[in-house]
Write an enzyme that holds these catalytic residues in place. Structure first.
Site, PDB file in Angstrom:
ATOM      1  N   ASP A  87      -8.961 -12.122 -16.663  1.00  0.00           N
ATOM      2  CA  ASP A  87      -9.265 -13.444 -17.340  1.00  0.00           C
ATOM      3  C   ASP A  87      -7.951 -13.611 -18.039  1.00  0.00           C
ATOM      4  O   ASP A  87      -7.335 -12.907 -18.854  1.00  0.00           O
ATOM      5  CB  ASP A  87     -10.201 -13.364 -18.407  1.00  0.00           C
ATOM      6  CG  ASP A  87     -10.474 -14.554 -19.154  1.00  0.00           C
ATOM      7  OD1 ASP A  87      -9.746 -15.363 -18.886  1.00  0.00           O
ATOM      8  OD2 ASP A  87     -11.066 -14.305 -20.125  1.00  0.00           O
ATOM      9  N   HIS A 146       0.682  -1.274  -0.070  1.00  0.00           N
ATOM     10  CA  HIS A 146      -0.128  -0.140   0.065  1.00  0.00           C
ATOM     11  C   HIS A 146       0.869   1.104   0.152  1.00  0.00           C
ATOM     12  O   HIS A 146       0.544   2.292  -0.056  1.00  0.00           O
ATOM     13  CB  HIS A 146      -0.993   0.174   1.417  1.00  0.00           C
ATOM     14  CG  HIS A 146      -2.236   0.574   0.920  1.00  0.00           C
ATOM     15  ND1 HIS A 146      -2.255   1.601   0.226  1.00  0.00           N
ATOM     16  CD2 HIS A 146      -3.394   0.478   1.715  1.00  0.00           C
ATOM     17  CE1 HIS A 146      -3.570   2.368   0.242  1.00  0.00           C
ATOM     18  NE2 HIS A 146      -4.270   1.493   1.048  1.00  0.00           N
TER      19      HIS A 146
END
Length: 400
Positions: A338, A134
């Protein structure tokens, strides 16, 4: 929470397929990176994939090596919370069975910026776990990377190219006195559970909180606003914290391809005895204050924001402020990764050891919201016995 046995059977360092140019070797952290919490953004994507394991592993490693040439800071090493040495040292790629799904503990940040873990199940399915620091990327940037990695694996030439502009917009500051762990409490008795709010339940909550006089002539509550108000009403913590995407609030607006920590915290402090309907307006007002003028001041000065954090951190350490932190992945490209064998069957956030933290995620169908709630054990038990809480969940909504 039940401990899952660790069985890592392969570990490899994946480096960019092409060297990073010399002039890009120092990636400067921004002011917003400096104040970002020192944790990893974890994510696990589950696939009902039945292909050959060696072929799958090779495809993931090869495409990861290729995409790291575009996301070159992720293959470097964090240096003293000031910059990333983009030295192409690479990232760890683990393969495991019956594991904890992610390569790192989310709250134990090192100089590694990214880690990947491929989890294999006996049924033939797989799960890809990722941890991105982060200190380098917010949630949207993390999912942008995962989507780009998947596009690379498919051979999609229309993949996203990250824009590294944040250091220009928010140059670093001398804030050696600042503690980025403010508001973070790492405790052992934290329980993490997933609750599913169906489309009909979300519609009922939006209707419930949309009748306030303060909201007349204004848009009805968004799903996140309504769910935030409902969850707060079950706990009534001192403050509600929402991370807000700055990309659309800067002038001129930035595209979603802009990589980095481009978010800011909106803090709402409800009044004693305040109803959820009025809370929606108050949250909306606080968020609306983060406009292009606010962002401009943040770019030029930033001290007002730091002083605000400093004042509230003192309240936190004195026990005068208990925050309720809600981070939303809703409308992010969570289910768009995907790799060539279809989109994920499910995407989830692993448990955190931080209390009073909620991660909101759209259901795969996009008509409901999953809430991963992290609470102290006794607080969680109380929430699960709350009749109104249970009434707002879908019939099979309580997940462990």
């Amino acid at each position: 929470m039940k401990t899952i046995e660790v069985e890592v059977f392969s570990k490899e360092i994946i480096k960019p397929s092409s060297p990073t140019p010399q002039h890009l070797h120092r990636y400067q952290l921004t002011f917003l990176d400096q104040i970002a919490p020192p944790v990893y953004n974890p994510c696990v994507m589950f696939y009902s994939h039945q292909a050959d394991l060696d072929e799958t592993s090779h495809k993931l490693k090869k495409s990861l090596s290729d995409v790291l040439t575009k996301f070159y800071p992720l293959a470097g090493r964090l240096k003293e919370d000031l910059f990333i040495d983009c030295n192409d040292e690479g990232i760890p790629f683990l393969e495991a069975k019956l594991n904890k799904f992610i390569p790192f503990e989310s709250d134990k940040v090192t100089d590694l910026v990214l880690g990947i873990q491929l989890n294999i199940f006996e049924c033939g399915g797989i799960a890809i776990g990722s941890c991105i620091s982060h200190k380098v990327a917010d949630g949207l940037s993390s999912f942008m990377f995962l989507k780009s990695w998947a596009a690379t694996a498919r051979g999609d030439l229309q993949m996203v190219h990250p824009q590294f502009v944040s250091a220009i917009l928010f140059p670093p500051k001398n804030i050696s006195w600042f503690n980025p762990r403010v508001g973070m409490t790492n405790e052992k008795n934290i329980v993490s559970k997933r609750f599913v709010f169906s489309a009909s339940m979300m519609e009922a909550l939006r209707e419930k909180y949309g009748h306030a006089k303060s909201l007349e002539q204004k848009a009805r509550p968004t799903p996140v606003e309504a769910l935030s108000a409902f969850l707060w009403s079950r706990f009534t913590f001192y403050a509600i914290v929402h991370p807000i995407n700055l990309r659309t609030r800067i002038d001129p607006p930035l595209s979603d391809d802009s990589f980095g920590n481009l978010f800011h915290m909106a803090i709402t402090i409800p009044s004693l005895g305040e109803e959820g309907c009025d809370l929606v307006k108050k949250m909306r007002d606080q968020i609306s204050h983060i406009n292009n003028e606010y962002v401009r001041k943040l770019q030029e000065e930033g001290m007002e924001h730091l002083n605000f954090i400093k004042d509230h951190s003192e309240m936190f350490f004195k026990g005068e402020m208990i925050s309720f932190n809600l981070t939303s992945w809703c409308r992010f490209p969570v289910y768009e990764s995907d790799f060539g064998w279809g989109k994920p069957a499910w995407v989830g956030s692993p448990p955190f050891n931080f209390k009073n933290l909620v991660v909101l995620v759209d259901t795969k169908a996009g008509d409901g919201i999953e809430a991963v709630i992290n609470l102290e054990e006794q607080v969680m038990a109380k929430f699960e016995c709350d009749k109104e809480s249970l009434a707002s969940l879908s019939p099979n909504g309580l997940k462990y």
